[in-house]
Design a protein around this motif. Structure first.
Motif, short mmCIF file in Angstrom:
data_model
loop_
_atom_site.label_atom_id
_atom_site.label_comp_id
_atom_site.label_asym_id
_atom_site.label_seq_id
_atom_site.Cartn_x
_atom_site.Cartn_y
_atom_site.Cartn_z
N ASN A 6 0.86 -1.19 0.00
CA ASN A 6 0.00 0.00 0.00
C ASN A 6 0.90 1.24 0.00
N PRO A 7 0.57 2.21 -0.87
CA PRO A 7 1.48 3.36 -1.03
C PRO A 7 1.66 4.20 0.23
N TRP A 8 0.73 4.12 1.17
CA TRP A 8 0.82 4.99 2.36
C TRP A 8 1.34 4.26 3.59
N ALA A 9 1.68 2.96 3.40
CA ALA A 9 2.03 2.14 4.58
C ALA A 9 3.16 2.77 5.38
N GLU A 10 4.18 3.28 4.70
CA GLU A 10 5.34 3.82 5.41
C GLU A 10 5.03 5.19 6.03
N LEU A 11 4.35 6.02 5.24
CA LEU A 11 4.07 7.39 5.69
C LEU A 11 3.22 7.42 6.96
N PHE A 12 2.21 6.54 7.02
CA PHE A 12 1.28 6.58 8.15
C PHE A 12 1.56 5.47 9.18
N ASP A 13 2.72 4.82 9.04
CA ASP A 13 3.09 3.69 9.91
C ASP A 13 2.87 4.02 11.39
N VAL A 14 2.24 3.11 12.10
CA VAL A 14 1.96 3.28 13.53
C VAL A 14 3.26 3.39 14.34
N HIS A 15 4.30 2.73 13.84
CA HIS A 15 5.57 2.71 14.60
C HIS A 15 6.56 3.74 14.09
N ARG A 16 6.10 4.70 13.27
CA ARG A 16 7.09 5.61 12.70
C ARG A 16 7.81 6.36 13.83
N ARG A 17 9.11 6.46 13.68
CA ARG A 17 9.91 7.11 14.72
C ARG A 17 10.29 8.51 14.31
N LYS A 18 10.47 8.68 12.99
CA LYS A 18 11.01 9.94 12.51
C LYS A 18 9.92 11.00 12.55
N LEU A 19 9.74 11.56 13.74
CA LEU A 19 8.66 12.54 13.86
C LEU A 19 9.05 13.90 13.29
N ILE A 20 10.29 14.07 12.98
CA ILE A 20 10.85 15.33 12.46
C ILE A 20 10.34 16.49 13.33
N GLY A 21 9.60 17.44 12.74
CA GLY A 21 9.11 18.58 13.52
C GLY A 21 8.10 18.18 14.59
#
Ligand code: FAD
Ligand code: FES
Length: 514
Positions: free
Chosen positions: A381-396
């Motif tokens: 799915n094209p958004w899997a990485e962008l909206f990942d529940v475990h994303r760490r790179k919160l940037i701002g």
């Protein structure tokens, strides 16, 4: 005055029985708002068996309270999205909204759903209280970036009716959310699939995968989708579940509905750049138009007199539309995240969660359902990485995360140490609640219309903050992560999963006629 949402009047939502015996399906979906109903609909259509399990009645806790603008324009302005994540991610985020609207249109066509869907322009504008040059320039910049990224937009010095500088986004939409969800729900039962109302999902067993509903019933399955808006613990461990919940900020948003003279304003959706922002929607009816005006958001549980929010909305509406006759008032919750993007993905093996939609739950909820189907089918799915529940790179987002969560210990301390609002049951009027100090302990006391008093522990069963009485909604709201309880303690909205403890022992008695 009707204190339920405008959609509740004519919702025509079908009703369903409770789960009576153990069952087995391919996928259990918990929560029957737009997210759960869409997931169940798509999976059933794809040939899988589903059980859609709803704690209350179908239509969702917040779906029935939405204002149902269908837009790809996110709460976080486009120039900020680009600054935080870059152009590609910003474009993907808006593309997500557009794809979700396309999916809604496809569902409407496939099932011939009559839900008042209409393409309308969306106007994003400077607030009526005034603006400065920087605000005007940032609106112009948003229009420029949107156009560059492929979302038709035009900056206008004076947008129709509001007469403030703003951006016109073409090809946005609106619909009747309850009629839409009702039609999806009707397709689900049959051929091994079910909808269960008044059925609360609790523990989830890992192996074999099964969702427990009540003490003695469970539904075996191959996959679980948590579509509860604020996620359940599920089979995530306590630490991860708590971490996800502390990344979700629950805001209460208010709306009023009013009859207005015909053709006073264009049939469109409007929202302004204020903090918190106001939103407007105009619908043509027979012999009158109907305006829905919302905003006045605050963190759930952190405002003592929420009825003032309605008064402020009505005052502003009165200035914009002096002939508006308010017929409805209602409120609900929006769930925000530190970086402004939703969380949609697997929070544990074979368990999908979709939450954090902000004011875009119609579109992100639909997209979450589409992503859940892809995850179950192991499709990319094209958004899997962008909206990942475990994303760490919160940037701002990192800063915002800390700023938002500092409230938690603050409210926890203040409310635990703070004084009670009275020492006697006589302090509570009918249809009101108060935190009282009775026989050495704090209690959440509520007196119903007939004088009957119910006493509960005021300690929120999520992470132990002290709840506060919300006079506008007659609920107990927790200031820490926004859980809400009925006046008599039952869970209305998460992240909490357990009701307030009913106090049985003296000085209370469970219910007292006083
Ligand atoms: C005033 C207001 C205006 C809004 N305006 C817009 C708008 O214009 N456009 C837009 O896109 N979005 C808008 N939103 C946001 C949008 O309404 C929500 O994000 C969306 O409805 C969430 O849908 P959902 O299906 O995920 O959750 P919900 O509709 O809340 O459904 C979740 C369901 O899960 C059930 N549940 C919870 N726990 C359990 C359990 N343990 N077992 C069984 N069932 C359970 C609940 O009872 C509930 O029915 C608005 C929200 C509000 C409050
Ligand atoms: S919602 Fe977290 S402590 Fe109440």
């Amino acid at each position: 005055m009707d204190t339920t949402s405008y959609w509740a009047d004519s919702k025509g939502l079908p009703s369903f029985g409770t789960l009576k015996e153990n069952s087995q399906v391919d996928v259990v979906i918990v929560g029957a708002g737009i997210t759960g109903a869409t997931a169940a609909f798509l999976l059933k259509k794809a040939g899988y068996t589903v059980a859609l399990v709803e704690r209350g009645t179908c239509g969702g806790f917040d779906t029935i309270n939405t204002t149902a603008h269908l837009t790809c324009v996110t709460d976080k302005p486009l120039h900020k999205l680009v600054a935080t994540f870059g152009k590609e991610a910003a474009q993907a985020t808006w593309e997500a909204g557009r794809t979700a609207i396309d999916q809604i249109v496809a569902n409407i066509r496939a099932e011939s759903i009559e839900c008042e869907f209409k393409w309308v322009p969306g106007y994003y504008h400077a607030p009526s209280k005034g603006y400065d040059k920087a605000e005007r320039d940032s609106l112009r910049e948003d229009a420029r970036i949107a156009d560059e990224l492929g979302f038709p937009a035009e900056f206008m010095e004076s947008i129709p009716w509001i007469e403030m500088p703003g951006v016109q986004f073409s090809h946005q939409a609106k619909f009747h959310p309850a009629k839409y969800v009702a039609a999806l729900l009707r397709t689900i039962p049959g051929r091994g699939s079910h909808v269960f109302e008044k059925t609360e999902a609790g523990k989830i067993d890992e192996e074999p995968l099964a969702v427990h509903c009540g003490e003695h019933k469970r539904i075996r399955c191959r996959y679980v989708i948590l579509a509860t808006h604020t996620p359940l613990m599920g089979k995530t461990n306590t630490l991860s579940a708590t971490l996800l919940q502390t990344k979700l900020f629950l805001y209460t948003s208010y709306a009023v509905g009013a009859k207005i003279p015909e053709d006073l304003a264009p049939e469109a959706c409007f929202w302004d750049t204020d903090e918190p922002y106001h939103y407007f929607r105009i619908d043509r009816r027979h012999g009158f138009d109907f305006a829905i005006f919302g905003g006045e958001d605050h963190k759930t549980g952190q405002v003592t007199d929420s009825s003032k929010a309605y008064e402020r909305l009505e005052r502003t509406l009165g200035k914009l539309m002096p002939k508006a006759r308010v017929t409805h008032r209602w409120s609900g919750q929006v769930v925000a995240t530190p970086d402004g993007l939703p969380y949609m993905g697997e929070s544990a093996d074979r368990q999908f969660v979709a939450t954090g939609f902000g004011g875009n739950g119609m579109t992100f909820g639909t997209l979450g359902a589409m992503m859940a189907v892809d995850a179950f089918l192991k499709r990319k799915n094209p958004w899997a990485e962008l909206f990942d529940v475990h994303r760490r790179k919160l940037i701002g987002g990192t800063f915002q995360y800390l700023k938002e969560n500092k409230d938690y210990p603050y409210f926890m301390l203040r409310d635990w140490l703070g004084g009670a609002e009275g020492k006697s049951l006589k302090a509570i009027k009918r249809n009101h609640g108060k935190i009282l100090h009775l026989n050495g302990r704090k209690v959440a006391a509520y007196r119903n219309a007939f004088g009957k008093v119910t006493l509960c522990s005021p300690v929120c069963t999520h992470l132990k903050c002290i709840v506060a009485w919300n006079d506008a909604e007659s609920t107990w709201d927790c200031p820490c992560h926004g859980s809400r309880f009925a006046a008599t303690g039952e869970v209305l909205a998460g992240p909490v999963e357990e009701p307030l403890e009913k106090l049985e022992a003296e000085p209370v008695g469970r219910e007292i006629n006083a």
